[in-house]
Write a protein that holds these residues in place. Structure first.
Motif, PDB file in Angstrom:
ATOM      1  N   GLY A  92     -75.489 -51.738  31.555  1.00  9.27           N
ATOM      2  CA  GLY A  92     -73.846 -50.980  31.364  1.00  9.27           C
ATOM      3  C   GLY A  92     -73.432 -50.573  32.295  1.00  9.27           C
ATOM      4  O   GLY A  92     -73.996 -51.020  33.349  1.00  9.27           O
ATOM      5  N   GLY A  93     -72.068 -49.942  32.598  1.00 13.42           N
ATOM      6  CA  GLY A  93     -71.045 -49.741  32.924  1.00 13.42           C
ATOM      7  C   GLY A  93     -70.463 -49.107  32.462  1.00 13.42           C
ATOM      8  O   GLY A  93     -69.952 -49.196  31.533  1.00 13.42           O
ATOM      9  N   THR A  94     -69.804 -48.554  33.738  1.00 11.01           N
ATOM     10  CA  THR A  94     -68.281 -47.770  33.307  1.00 11.01           C
ATOM     11  C   THR A  94     -67.002 -48.557  34.819  1.00 11.01           C
ATOM     12  O   THR A  94     -67.496 -47.943  35.394  1.00 11.01           O
ATOM     13  N   ASP A  95     -65.736 -48.039  33.657  1.00 12.01           N
ATOM     14  CA  ASP A  95     -64.799 -48.299  34.936  1.00 12.01           C
ATOM     15  C   ASP A  95     -64.793 -49.634  35.957  1.00 12.01           C
ATOM     16  O   ASP A  95     -66.122 -51.085  35.819  1.00 12.01           O
ATOM     17  N   GLY A  96     -65.248 -50.186  37.106  1.00 11.15           N
ATOM     18  CA  GLY A  96     -65.512 -50.494  38.455  1.00 11.15           C
ATOM     19  C   GLY A  96     -65.044 -52.092  37.713  1.00 11.15           C
ATOM     20  O   GLY A  96     -65.314 -53.170  38.855  1.00 11.15           O
ATOM     21  N   GLY A  97     -63.885 -52.382  36.956  1.00 10.58           N
ATOM     22  CA  GLY A  97     -63.202 -53.435  37.621  1.00 10.58           C
ATOM     23  C   GLY A  97     -61.401 -53.745  38.076  1.00 10.58           C
ATOM     24  O   GLY A  97     -61.451 -52.815  39.192  1.00 10.58           O
ATOM     25  N   PRO A  98     -61.007 -54.750  38.400  1.00 13.56           N
ATOM     26  CA  PRO A  98     -60.035 -55.049  39.298  1.00 13.56           C
ATOM     27  C   PRO A  98     -59.165 -53.708  39.742  1.00 13.56           C
ATOM     28  O   PRO A  98     -58.624 -53.828  40.968  1.00 13.56           O
ATOM     29  N   PHE A  99     -58.805 -53.520  38.657  1.00 16.61           N
ATOM     30  CA  PHE A  99     -57.792 -52.370  38.943  1.00 16.61           C
ATOM     31  C   PHE A  99     -57.945 -50.704  38.802  1.00 16.61           C
ATOM     32  O   PHE A  99     -57.524 -50.008  38.562  1.00 16.61           O
ATOM     33  N   HIS A 100     -59.980 -50.813  38.620  1.00 19.75           N
ATOM     34  CA  HIS A 100     -60.183 -49.252  39.292  1.00 19.75           C
ATOM     35  C   HIS A 100     -60.463 -48.722  40.536  1.00 19.75           C
ATOM     36  O   HIS A 100     -60.056 -49.843  41.245  1.00 19.75           O
ATOM     37  N   THR A 101     -60.762 -47.402  40.405  1.00 19.44           N
ATOM     38  CA  THR A 101     -61.176 -47.612  42.085  1.00 19.44           C
ATOM     39  C   THR A 101     -62.344 -46.648  41.848  1.00 19.44           C
ATOM     40  O   THR A 101     -63.198 -46.731  42.975  1.00 19.44           O
ATOM     41  N   SER A 102     -63.027 -46.714  41.061  1.00 16.12           N
ATOM     42  CA  SER A 102     -65.012 -46.139  41.241  1.00 16.12           C
ATOM     43  C   SER A 102     -64.921 -46.610  39.461  1.00 16.12           C
ATOM     44  O   SER A 102     -64.438 -47.304  38.736  1.00 16.12           O
ATOM     45  N   GLY A 103     -66.602 -47.340  39.726  1.00 14.80           N
ATOM     46  CA  GLY A 103     -66.869 -47.289  38.764  1.00 14.80           C
ATOM     47  C   GLY A 103     -68.934 -46.666  39.233  1.00 14.80           C
ATOM     48  O   GLY A 103     -69.235 -46.871  39.626  1.00 14.80           O
ATOM     49  N   THR A 104     -69.466 -47.037  37.886  1.00 17.73           N
ATOM     50  CA  THR A 104     -70.556 -47.455  38.185  1.00 17.73           C
ATOM     51  C   THR A 104     -71.236 -48.426  36.750  1.00 17.73           C
ATOM     52  O   THR A 104     -71.033 -49.733  36.213  1.00 17.73           O
ATOM     53  N   VAL A 105     -72.627 -48.846  37.725  1.00 23.05           N
ATOM     54  CA  VAL A 105     -73.343 -50.236  37.038  1.00 23.05           C
ATOM     55  C   VAL A 105     -74.954 -49.299  37.054  1.00 23.05           C
ATOM     56  O   VAL A 105     -75.505 -49.237  37.881  1.00 23.05           O
ATOM     57  N   GLU A 106     -75.641 -50.031  35.126  1.00 22.20           N
ATOM     58  CA  GLU A 106     -76.472 -49.500  35.630  1.00 22.20           C
ATOM     59  C   GLU A 106     -77.373 -50.836  35.280  1.00 22.20           C
ATOM     60  O   GLU A 106     -77.431 -51.543  34.396  1.00 22.20           O
ATOM     61  N   PHE A 107     -78.480 -51.054  36.317  1.00 25.13           N
ATOM     62  CA  PHE A 107     -79.059 -52.089  36.009  1.00 25.13           C
ATOM     63  C   PHE A 107     -80.623 -51.794  36.580  1.00 25.13           C
ATOM     64  O   PHE A 107     -81.515 -50.565  36.051  1.00 25.13           O
ATOM     65  N   MET A 120     -87.382 -51.264  38.603  1.00 28.61           N
ATOM     66  CA  MET A 120     -86.822 -49.620  39.256  1.00 28.61           C
ATOM     67  C   MET A 120     -85.565 -50.136  38.623  1.00 28.61           C
ATOM     68  O   MET A 120     -84.571 -51.156  38.085  1.00 28.61           O
ATOM     69  N   ARG A 121     -85.166 -48.892  37.652  1.00 30.29           N
ATOM     70  CA  ARG A 121     -83.862 -48.854  37.049  1.00 30.29           C
ATOM     71  C   ARG A 121     -82.820 -47.661  37.733  1.00 30.29           C
ATOM     72  O   ARG A 121     -83.406 -46.423  38.509  1.00 30.29           O
ATOM     73  N   GLU A 122     -81.633 -48.122  37.876  1.00 29.43           N
ATOM     74  CA  GLU A 122     -80.412 -47.235  38.356  1.00 29.43           C
ATOM     75  C   GLU A 122     -79.207 -46.974  38.058  1.00 29.43           C
ATOM     76  O   GLU A 122     -78.936 -48.449  37.701  1.00 29.43           O
ATOM     77  N   ASN A 123     -78.632 -45.906  37.793  1.00 28.33           N
ATOM     78  CA  ASN A 123     -77.458 -46.131  37.879  1.00 28.33           C
ATOM     79  C   ASN A 123     -76.787 -45.986  38.814  1.00 28.33           C
ATOM     80  O   ASN A 123     -76.802 -44.803  39.645  1.00 28.33           O
ATOM     81  N   SER A 124     -76.149 -46.365  39.827  1.00 27.09           N
ATOM     82  CA  SER A 124     -75.114 -46.926  40.926  1.00 27.09           C
ATOM     83  C   SER A 124     -73.874 -46.150  40.696  1.00 27.09           C
ATOM     84  O   SER A 124     -72.747 -47.094  39.685  1.00 27.09           O
ATOM     85  N   ARG A 125     -73.276 -46.150  41.669  1.00 24.53           N
ATOM     86  CA  ARG A 125     -71.895 -45.171  42.034  1.00 24.53           C
ATOM     87  C   ARG A 125     -71.342 -45.924  42.932  1.00 24.53           C
ATOM     88  O   ARG A 125     -71.830 -46.685  43.892  1.00 24.53           O
ATOM     89  N   PHE A 126     -70.168 -46.497  42.649  1.00 21.40           N
ATOM     90  CA  PHE A 126     -68.752 -48.379  43.372  1.00 21.40           C
ATOM     91  C   PHE A 126     -67.940 -47.232  43.578  1.00 21.40           C
ATOM     92  O   PHE A 126     -67.283 -46.376  42.172  1.00 21.40           O
ATOM     93  N   VAL A 127     -67.469 -47.520  44.878  1.00 27.16           N
ATOM     94  CA  VAL A 127     -65.761 -46.248  44.641  1.00 27.16           C
ATOM     95  C   VAL A 127     -65.021 -48.273  45.348  1.00 27.16           C
ATOM     96  O   VAL A 127     -65.919 -49.011  46.434  1.00 27.16           O
ATOM     97  N   ARG A 128     -63.744 -47.406  46.112  1.00 27.70           N
ATOM     98  CA  ARG A 128     -63.296 -48.716  46.463  1.00 27.70           C
ATOM     99  C   ARG A 128     -63.367 -47.594  48.289  1.00 27.70           C
ATOM    100  O   ARG A 128     -62.257 -46.334  47.849  1.00 27.70           O
ATOM    101  N   HIS A 129     -63.485 -48.258  49.061  1.00 32.01           N
ATOM    102  CA  HIS A 129     -63.183 -48.163  50.332  1.00 32.01           C
ATOM    103  C   HIS A 129     -62.633 -49.172  50.555  1.00 32.01           C
ATOM    104  O   HIS A 129     -62.909 -50.080  51.491  1.00 32.01           O
ATOM    105  N   GLU A 130     -61.239 -48.765  51.623  1.00 36.42           N
ATOM    106  CA  GLU A 130     -60.112 -49.873  52.599  1.00 36.42           C
ATOM    107  C   GLU A 130     -59.626 -50.937  51.278  1.00 36.42           C
ATOM    108  O   GLU A 130     -59.666 -51.673  52.013  1.00 36.42           O
ATOM    109  N   GLY A 131     -59.839 -50.318  50.192  1.00 38.31           N
ATOM    110  CA  GLY A 131     -59.892 -51.561  49.367  1.00 38.31           C
ATOM    111  C   GLY A 131     -60.858 -52.299  49.000  1.00 38.31           C
ATOM    112  O   GLY A 131     -60.565 -53.720  48.339  1.00 38.31           O
ATOM    113  N   ALA A 132     -61.674 -52.271  49.226  1.00 36.68           N
ATOM    114  CA  ALA A 132     -62.949 -53.086  48.945  1.00 36.68           C
ATOM    115  C   ALA A 132     -63.960 -52.060  48.170  1.00 36.68           C
ATOM    116  O   ALA A 132     -64.128 -50.762  48.497  1.00 36.68           O
ATOM    117  N   TRP A 133     -64.644 -52.759  46.957  1.00 35.91           N
ATOM    118  CA  TRP A 133     -65.465 -51.758  46.596  1.00 35.91           C
ATOM    119  C   TRP A 133     -67.148 -52.036  47.548  1.00 35.91           C
ATOM    120  O   TRP A 133     -67.362 -52.227  48.473  1.00 35.91           O
TER     121      TRP A 133
END
Length: 143
Positions: A92-107, A120-133
């Motif tokens: 699963g996950g939250t946000d993280g789409g092309p128009f978001h600035t942050s999101g999570t992915v659980e895997f 291994m199970r992780e809920n990872s956080r991602f953000v945009r930095h200088e335009g890139a995820w």
């Protein structure tokens, strides 16, 4: 007394025509390989997560470090050569789409180490930095 040396483990091969380790129905070259070679950038947090998993499979330390946020990125990364990542499952996950600035992915990632296997199970956080995820951090859960 003789001195024994061990050879470094061979890098797992992901060839142009082999299935991409990330689990999507495409070849490595057409999927995560493009990101690893710098020919494309991830357009979503999940795409970056999948490409980072594939980078662990093929042991692409350079890509892993370059796709890590500079505030949380380690100075070096040592990958265990005996650890073989076998399968990725996106839970699963939250946000993280092309128009978001942050999101999570659980895997959940499946691995083998010697004769043992595990997950291994992780809920990872991602953000945009200088335009890139980029990967920021994650919470690893016992599975």
């Amino acid at each position: 007394m003789s001195r024994r040396t061990t050879r470094p483990a061979k890098k797992p091969a992901a060839t142009r025509t082999s299935d991409c380790p990330c689990g999507l129905p495409a070849s490595y070259d057409d999927c995560c390989g493009r990101l690893h070679r710098g020919l494309a950038q991830a357009s979503t947090a999940e795409q970056l997560m999948r490409s980072r998993y594939s980078a662990f499979v093929v042991q692409d330390v350079g890509y892993l470090l370059s796709s890590w946020h500079p505030d949380t990125r380690p100075s070096a990364l040592d990958l265990a050569p005996e650890l073989r990542w076998e399968r990725l499952e996106i839970l699963g996950g939250t946000d993280g789409g092309p128009f978001h600035t942050s999101g999570t992915v659980e895997f959940r990632a499946y691995y083998r180490e010697g004769r043992s296997s595990g997950t291994m199970r992780e809920n990872s956080r991602f953000v945009r930095h200088e335009g890139a995820w980029v990967y920021l951090d994650g919470e690893v859960e016992a599975d």
